[in-house]
Write a protein that holds these residues in place. Structure first.
Motif, PDB file in Angstrom:
ATOM      1  N   THR A 147      -5.552   2.916  -0.040  1.00  0.00           N
ATOM      2  CA  THR A 147      -6.737   2.075   0.130  1.00  0.00           C
ATOM      3  C   THR A 147      -7.074   2.387   1.683  1.00  0.00           C
ATOM      4  O   THR A 147      -6.415   3.185   2.274  1.00  0.00           O
ATOM      5  N   GLY A 148      -8.092   1.798   2.064  1.00  0.00           N
ATOM      6  CA  GLY A 148      -8.658   2.121   3.346  1.00  0.00           C
ATOM      7  C   GLY A 148     -10.199   1.664   3.534  1.00  0.00           C
ATOM      8  O   GLY A 148     -10.522   0.584   3.290  1.00  0.00           O
ATOM      9  N   GLY A 149     -11.068   2.512   3.814  1.00  0.00           N
ATOM     10  CA  GLY A 149     -12.468   2.189   4.317  1.00  0.00           C
ATOM     11  C   GLY A 149     -13.535   1.665   3.281  1.00  0.00           C
ATOM     12  O   GLY A 149     -14.357   1.244   3.464  1.00  0.00           O
ATOM     13  N   SER A 150     -13.142   2.165   2.108  1.00  0.00           N
ATOM     14  CA  SER A 150     -13.988   2.044   0.941  1.00  0.00           C
ATOM     15  C   SER A 150     -13.762   0.689   0.394  1.00  0.00           C
ATOM     16  O   SER A 150     -14.821   0.249  -0.235  1.00  0.00           O
ATOM     17  N   GLY A 151     -12.975  -0.070   0.743  1.00  0.00           N
ATOM     18  CA  GLY A 151     -12.470  -1.443   0.099  1.00  0.00           C
ATOM     19  C   GLY A 151     -11.868  -1.444  -1.068  1.00  0.00           C
ATOM     20  O   GLY A 151     -11.969  -2.360  -1.978  1.00  0.00           O
ATOM     21  N   LYS A 152     -11.737  -0.064  -1.649  1.00  0.00           N
ATOM     22  CA  LYS A 152     -10.993   0.031  -3.064  1.00  0.00           C
ATOM     23  C   LYS A 152      -9.504   0.428  -2.935  1.00  0.00           C
ATOM     24  O   LYS A 152      -9.097   0.983  -1.815  1.00  0.00           O
ATOM     25  N   LEU A 153      -8.738  -0.225  -3.874  1.00  0.00           N
ATOM     26  CA  LEU A 153      -7.598   0.231  -4.051  1.00  0.00           C
ATOM     27  C   LEU A 153      -7.288   1.157  -5.258  1.00  0.00           C
ATOM     28  O   LEU A 153      -7.830   0.780  -6.590  1.00  0.00           O
ATOM     29  N   TYR A 154      -6.861   2.494  -4.901  1.00  0.00           N
ATOM     30  CA  TYR A 154      -6.716   3.421  -5.979  1.00  0.00           C
ATOM     31  C   TYR A 154      -5.060   3.714  -6.525  1.00  0.00           C
ATOM     32  O   TYR A 154      -4.410   3.456  -5.517  1.00  0.00           O
ATOM     33  N   GLU A 155      -5.230   3.958  -7.756  1.00  0.00           N
ATOM     34  CA  GLU A 155      -3.883   4.545  -8.257  1.00  0.00           C
ATOM     35  C   GLU A 155      -4.109   5.907  -8.539  1.00  0.00           C
ATOM     36  O   GLU A 155      -5.077   6.079  -9.496  1.00  0.00           O
ATOM     37  N   VAL A 156      -3.087   6.960  -8.117  1.00  0.00           N
ATOM     38  CA  VAL A 156      -3.339   8.199  -8.555  1.00  0.00           C
ATOM     39  C   VAL A 156      -1.945   8.847  -8.972  1.00  0.00           C
ATOM     40  O   VAL A 156      -0.764   8.546  -8.446  1.00  0.00           O
ATOM     41  N   THR A 157      -1.791   9.169 -10.220  1.00  0.00           N
ATOM     42  CA  THR A 157      -0.799   9.694 -10.662  1.00  0.00           C
ATOM     43  C   THR A 157      -0.389  11.151 -10.266  1.00  0.00           C
ATOM     44  O   THR A 157      -1.384  11.787  -9.854  1.00  0.00           O
ATOM     45  N   GLN A 158       0.727  11.536 -10.784  1.00  0.00           N
ATOM     46  CA  GLN A 158       1.070  13.054 -10.427  1.00  0.00           C
ATOM     47  C   GLN A 158       0.154  14.138 -11.007  1.00  0.00           C
ATOM     48  O   GLN A 158      -0.075  14.995 -10.223  1.00  0.00           O
ATOM     49  N   GLY A 159      -0.552  13.830 -12.281  1.00  0.00           N
ATOM     50  CA  GLY A 159      -1.335  14.856 -12.559  1.00  0.00           C
ATOM     51  C   GLY A 159      -2.892  14.559 -11.868  1.00  0.00           C
ATOM     52  O   GLY A 159      -3.535  15.576 -12.250  1.00  0.00           O
ATOM     53  N   GLY A 160      -3.085  13.841 -11.114  1.00  0.00           N
ATOM     54  CA  GLY A 160      -4.230  13.637 -10.400  1.00  0.00           C
ATOM     55  C   GLY A 160      -5.229  12.773 -11.023  1.00  0.00           C
ATOM     56  O   GLY A 160      -6.534  12.583 -10.569  1.00  0.00           O
ATOM     57  N   ALA A 161      -4.855  11.891 -12.006  1.00  0.00           N
ATOM     58  CA  ALA A 161      -5.723  11.014 -12.756  1.00  0.00           C
ATOM     59  C   ALA A 161      -6.156   9.946 -11.701  1.00  0.00           C
ATOM     60  O   ALA A 161      -5.020   9.484 -11.330  1.00  0.00           O
ATOM     61  N   VAL A 162      -7.071   9.483 -11.452  1.00  0.00           N
ATOM     62  CA  VAL A 162      -7.446   8.451 -10.539  1.00  0.00           C
ATOM     63  C   VAL A 162      -7.955   7.011 -11.290  1.00  0.00           C
ATOM     64  O   VAL A 162      -9.076   7.366 -11.979  1.00  0.00           O
ATOM     65  N   ARG A 163      -7.367   6.140 -10.886  1.00  0.00           N
ATOM     66  CA  ARG A 163      -7.803   4.733 -11.511  1.00  0.00           C
ATOM     67  C   ARG A 163      -8.517   3.792 -10.139  1.00  0.00           C
ATOM     68  O   ARG A 163      -7.476   3.698  -9.350  1.00  0.00           O
ATOM     69  N   VAL A 164      -9.316   3.280 -10.372  1.00  0.00           N
ATOM     70  CA  VAL A 164      -9.833   2.079  -9.287  1.00  0.00           C
ATOM     71  C   VAL A 164      -9.098   0.763  -9.811  1.00  0.00           C
ATOM     72  O   VAL A 164      -9.536   0.265 -10.619  1.00  0.00           O
ATOM     73  N   VAL A 165      -8.136   0.247  -9.050  1.00  0.00           N
ATOM     74  CA  VAL A 165      -7.318  -0.840  -9.492  1.00  0.00           C
ATOM     75  C   VAL A 165      -8.297  -2.080  -9.306  1.00  0.00           C
ATOM     76  O   VAL A 165      -8.461  -2.961 -10.029  1.00  0.00           O
ATOM     77  N   ALA A 166      -8.997  -2.294  -8.005  1.00  0.00           N
ATOM     78  CA  ALA A 166      -9.603  -3.046  -7.500  1.00  0.00           C
ATOM     79  C   ALA A 166     -10.755  -2.809  -6.511  1.00  0.00           C
ATOM     80  O   ALA A 166     -10.598  -1.689  -5.725  1.00  0.00           O
ATOM     81  N   SER A 167     -11.816  -3.431  -6.296  1.00  0.00           N
ATOM     82  CA  SER A 167     -12.934  -3.177  -5.065  1.00  0.00           C
ATOM     83  C   SER A 167     -12.925  -4.528  -4.455  1.00  0.00           C
ATOM     84  O   SER A 167     -12.449  -5.544  -4.688  1.00  0.00           O
ATOM     85  N   GLY A 168     -13.665  -4.312  -3.248  1.00  0.00           N
ATOM     86  CA  GLY A 168     -13.967  -5.387  -2.468  1.00  0.00           C
ATOM     87  C   GLY A 168     -13.009  -5.830  -1.647  1.00  0.00           C
ATOM     88  O   GLY A 168     -13.092  -7.197  -1.276  1.00  0.00           O
ATOM     89  N   LEU A 169     -11.934  -4.982  -1.204  1.00  0.00           N
ATOM     90  CA  LEU A 169     -10.709  -5.417  -0.592  1.00  0.00           C
ATOM     91  C   LEU A 169     -11.335  -5.378   1.119  1.00  0.00           C
ATOM     92  O   LEU A 169     -10.191  -5.661   1.742  1.00  0.00           O
ATOM     93  N   GLY A 170     -12.292  -4.929   1.333  1.00  0.00           N
ATOM     94  CA  GLY A 170     -12.334  -4.588   3.031  1.00  0.00           C
ATOM     95  C   GLY A 170     -11.989  -3.552   3.575  1.00  0.00           C
ATOM     96  O   GLY A 170     -11.396  -2.463   2.598  1.00  0.00           O
ATOM     97  N   LEU A 171     -11.515  -3.607   4.981  1.00  0.00           N
ATOM     98  CA  LEU A 171     -10.705  -2.302   5.392  1.00  0.00           C
ATOM     99  C   LEU A 171      -9.409  -2.817   5.649  1.00  0.00           C
ATOM    100  O   LEU A 171      -8.978  -3.662   6.535  1.00  0.00           O
ATOM    101  N   SER A 172      -8.543  -1.906   5.212  1.00  0.00           N
ATOM    102  CA  SER A 172      -7.122  -2.216   5.404  1.00  0.00           C
ATOM    103  C   SER A 172      -6.423  -1.075   5.982  1.00  0.00           C
ATOM    104  O   SER A 172      -6.599   0.141   5.262  1.00  0.00           O
ATOM    105  N   GLN A 173      -5.675  -1.223   6.988  1.00  0.00           N
ATOM    106  CA  GLN A 173      -4.634  -0.210   7.595  1.00  0.00           C
ATOM    107  C   GLN A 173      -3.483   0.198   6.984  1.00  0.00           C
ATOM    108  O   GLN A 173      -2.979   1.083   7.087  1.00  0.00           O
ATOM    109  N   GLY A 174      -3.249  -0.483   5.889  1.00  0.00           N
ATOM    110  CA  GLY A 174      -1.884  -0.370   5.316  1.00  0.00           C
ATOM    111  C   GLY A 174      -1.804  -0.942   3.797  1.00  0.00           C
ATOM    112  O   GLY A 174      -2.839  -1.937   3.397  1.00  0.00           O
TER     113      GLY A 174
END
Length: 284
Positions: A147-174
């Motif tokens: 996560t980070g500046g986009s406000g999205k929480l991403y899930e990335v699997t070993q093969g590189g598939a990307v899923r947007v878990v959630a949006s609208g989370l703001g800016l989180s440093q961790g």
């Protein structure tokens, strides 16, 4: 019968005595409430110096820290000796990092790239790109969450598939996981501590009205820990009840990361760059 007020007073006295014995000082104005952790002291020690301007850090089970830099360097610090070395260079404008316990690091950069780096050889592979500034990275069981500046929480699997878990989370440093399918982030824009279901993406605010919360962590006790300035708060996400457990003095910032023992590590950019250890932060 002993009154509840006398029990609280006696318990507070025992706790404060233990804290002082551990190297903590408690000013009279907060003697009944929040202990002060002085750095340096027996409770807060410098692990390494001369680190330049570290951005983020992660820790393995073998007593090593791995630190990212904006110039693209990934460095290793031995927590016992303070010895440092460079693992890899040229990784971009680095931000968040985590390690998997199998000899790999997962690092995100400001341009939205997620890299997997072999900590033994420094070789790297690009797992995903175009994700926006990646300030928070956590890796569990072959899956990386970012996560980070986009406000999205991403899930990335070993093969590189990307899923947007959630949006609208703001800016989180961790980002922190509870091991039960929930993720926690701290929105510095709105002061919310957010809980997100990693399967459904459903989320809720478990606390709010904090000024630029950082250092989101979930400890072995299942509680959430974060910092606001030099203040450290312990939050029960089930009840929303938060308790300030420490005021850390002597460091420029208190952006910490917990290890499995409940100790906290704080990277500093002032004074030539340093790494500090706060013993037993979750036990205060």
């Amino acid at each position: 019968m002993t009154s509840s007020s006398s029990r609280r007073a006696r318990t507070a006295g025992v706790v404060l005595g233990a804290l002082v014995g551990a190297g903590l000082t408690v000013p009279p104005s907060v003697a009944a409430a929040v202990p002060v952790v002085n750095c340096p002291s027996a409770a807060c020690t410098q692990v390494a110096g001369g680190l330049g301007e570290p951005v983020s850090s992660a820790y393995d089970a073998n007593g090593n820290a791995y630190i990212t830099y904006q110039n693209g360097d990934l460095r290793k610090v031995n927590l016992a000796t303070g010895a440092t070395g460079t693992v890899a260079r040229g990784l971009g404008n680095l931000r968040g990092i985590d390690v998997d316990g199998a000899g790999n690091a997962y690092v995100g950069d400001f341009d939205g790239n997620l890299w997997k780096v072999d900590l033994g050889t420094g070789s790297r592979g690009l797992l995903a790109s175009g994700l926006g500034p990646l300030h928070g990275i956590v890796h569990r069981a072959g899956t990386t969450y970012a996560t980070g500046g986009s406000g999205k929480l991403y899930e990335v699997t070993q093969g590189g598939a990307v899923r947007v878990v959630a949006s609208g989370l703001g800016l989180s440093q961790g980002i922190a996981l509870d091991g039960k399918g929930l993720a926690y982030t701290a929105d510095m824009f709105t002061g919310r501590i957010l809980e997100t279901n990693l399967t459904t993406g459903a989320g809720r605010s478990v606390a709010k009205e904090f000024y630029e919360p950082a250092s989101i962590s979930v400890a072995a006790d299942g509680l959430v820990y974060f910092s606001v300035g030099d203040q450290v708060t312990r939050l029960n996400p089930a009840t929303g009840q938060g308790t300030q457990i420490a005021s850390v003095r002597g460091l420029n910032s208190v952006i910490f990361r917990l290890d499995g023992n409940g100790d906290a590590y704080v990277a500093q950019v002032t004074g030539g760059g340093s790494l500090w250890k706060i013993k037993g932060l979750t036990r205060l």
